[in-house]
Write a protein that holds these residues in place. Structure first.
Motif, PDB file in Angstrom:
ATOM      1  N   UNK A  63       0.828  -1.199   0.000  1.00 13.87           N
ATOM      2  CA  UNK A  63       0.000   0.000   0.000  1.00 13.87           C
ATOM      3  C   UNK A  63       0.863   1.249   0.000  1.00 13.87           C
ATOM      4  N   UNK A  64       0.541   2.162  -0.909  1.00 11.00           N
ATOM      5  CA  UNK A  64       1.247   3.436  -0.988  1.00 11.00           C
ATOM      6  C   UNK A  64       2.560   3.409  -1.745  1.00 11.00           C
ATOM      7  N   UNK A  69       2.593   9.643  -7.077  1.00 12.46           N
ATOM      8  CA  UNK A  69       3.647   9.882  -8.061  1.00 12.46           C
ATOM      9  C   UNK A  69       3.031  10.432  -9.347  1.00 12.46           C
ATOM     10  N   UNK A  70       3.262  11.700  -9.612  1.00  8.28           N
ATOM     11  CA  UNK A  70       2.710  12.359 -10.795  1.00  8.28           C
ATOM     12  C   UNK A  70       3.571  12.167 -12.035  1.00  8.28           C
ATOM     13  N   UNK A  71       4.785  11.632 -11.884  1.00  9.84           N
ATOM     14  CA  UNK A  71       5.663  11.399 -13.036  1.00  9.84           C
ATOM     15  C   UNK A  71       5.271  10.178 -13.845  1.00  9.84           C
ATOM     16  N   UNK A  72       4.726   9.179 -13.186  1.00 10.24           N
ATOM     17  CA  UNK A  72       4.491   7.888 -13.831  1.00 10.24           C
ATOM     18  C   UNK A  72       3.418   8.002 -14.903  1.00 10.24           C
ATOM     19  N   UNK A  88      -1.952   1.585  -3.421  1.00  5.81           N
ATOM     20  CA  UNK A  88      -0.727   1.324  -4.178  1.00  5.81           C
ATOM     21  C   UNK A  88      -0.461   2.370  -5.253  1.00  5.81           C
ATOM     22  N   UNK A  89      -1.491   2.740  -6.011  1.00  4.89           N
ATOM     23  CA  UNK A  89      -1.344   3.716  -7.097  1.00  4.89           C
ATOM     24  C   UNK A  89      -2.225   4.946  -6.862  1.00  4.89           C
ATOM     25  N   UNK A  90      -2.633   5.147  -5.645  1.00  6.25           N
ATOM     26  CA  UNK A  90      -3.505   6.270  -5.288  1.00  6.25           C
ATOM     27  C   UNK A  90      -2.864   7.595  -5.719  1.00  6.25           C
ATOM     28  N   UNK A  91      -3.665   8.446  -6.348  1.00  3.02           N
ATOM     29  CA  UNK A  91      -3.245   9.791  -6.759  1.00  3.02           C
ATOM     30  C   UNK A  91      -2.130   9.800  -7.806  1.00  3.02           C
ATOM     31  N   UNK A 111      -6.810   1.467  -4.098  1.00  4.35           N
ATOM     32  CA  UNK A 111      -5.612   1.115  -4.873  1.00  4.35           C
ATOM     33  C   UNK A 111      -5.367   2.081  -6.034  1.00  4.35           C
ATOM     34  N   UNK A 112      -6.426   2.506  -6.715  1.00  2.49           N
ATOM     35  CA  UNK A 112      -6.311   3.433  -7.849  1.00  2.49           C
ATOM     36  C   UNK A 112      -7.136   4.705  -7.593  1.00  2.49           C
ATOM     37  N   UNK A 113      -7.355   5.024  -6.361  1.00  5.88           N
ATOM     38  CA  UNK A 113      -8.161   6.174  -5.951  1.00  5.88           C
ATOM     39  C   UNK A 113      -7.646   7.474  -6.578  1.00  5.88           C
ATOM     40  N   UNK A 114      -8.560   8.209  -7.187  1.00  2.00           N
ATOM     41  CA  UNK A 114      -8.268   9.502  -7.806  1.00  2.00           C
ATOM     42  C   UNK A 114      -7.171   9.464  -8.875  1.00  2.00           C
TER      43      UNK A 114
END
Length: 180
Positions: A63-64, A69-72, A88-91, A111-114
């Motif tokens: 988790x987390x 991460x905005x680069x990915x 895991x991939x939140x935000x 996991x993929x929130x927002x």
């Protein structure tokens, strides 16, 4: 969407020669005899999660690990993976398309929130559980096909997915949260 515009999380069966350096990841041993990615500390836009670290399969994303991460733009997940844990991939705001590995059976809470730019996701036939708010706020998500193996969808799993045009619900759902 046009294929030339898709940025995605991909499935692969073997270690790719251009896997991201292991030094881009923090990891630990897990209870399943494999490795868990605990954090991504690299700066690449296209991340290739290795399938093996120190001779053990990468079987879990903590988790987390990639949260915020905005680069990915794309993440390649190994076929050895079977758990995507909470947040895991939140935000991850630039993630657009997700195809989960064939062995994944569990997607954790938020996991993929927002992941606001996520437009499509391919769920594997091995998936049995989607936890609460797993895809909440994925406002660009257009369609999703839930596999026949799915038995549980947590509350608000797809809430605020305003662009969702199509969702196919399998008959085996035994646990269905409100606003799922």
């Amino acid at each position: 969407p046009m294929l030339s515009q898709v940025v995605s999380v991909h499935l692969y069966d073997e270690e790719l020669p251009n896997a991201s350096p292991i030094s881009d990841f923090k990891y630990r041993n897990n209870y399943y005899g494999g490795k868990t990615i605990t954090e991504y500390i690299g700066s690449d836009k296209n991340v290739v999660v290795p399938s093996v670290i120190d001779g053990k399969p990468v079987s879990e994303i903590l988790g987390g690990a990639f949260s915020g991460n905005e680069n990915i733009e794309s993440v390649y997940l190994p076929d050895t993976l079977y758990r995507i844990n909470s947040s895991s991939f939140k935000l991850c705001g630039n993630l657009k398309s997700v195809r989960l590995p064939s062995g994944v059976s569990y997607i954790g809470t938020e996991a993929f929130y927002l992941c606001k730019r996520l437009t499509e996701i391919t769920l594997p036939s091995t998936l049995t559980e989607i936890e609460s708010r797993a895809f909440k706020g994925c406002a660009a998500l257009k369609d999703i096909k839930l596999p026949e193996t799915l038995t549980s969808i947590g509350e608000e799993a797809f809430a605020d997915c305003h662009s969702l045009e199509y969702i196919e619900i399998p008959p085996n759902i035994t646990d269905w949260g409100y606003f799922a």
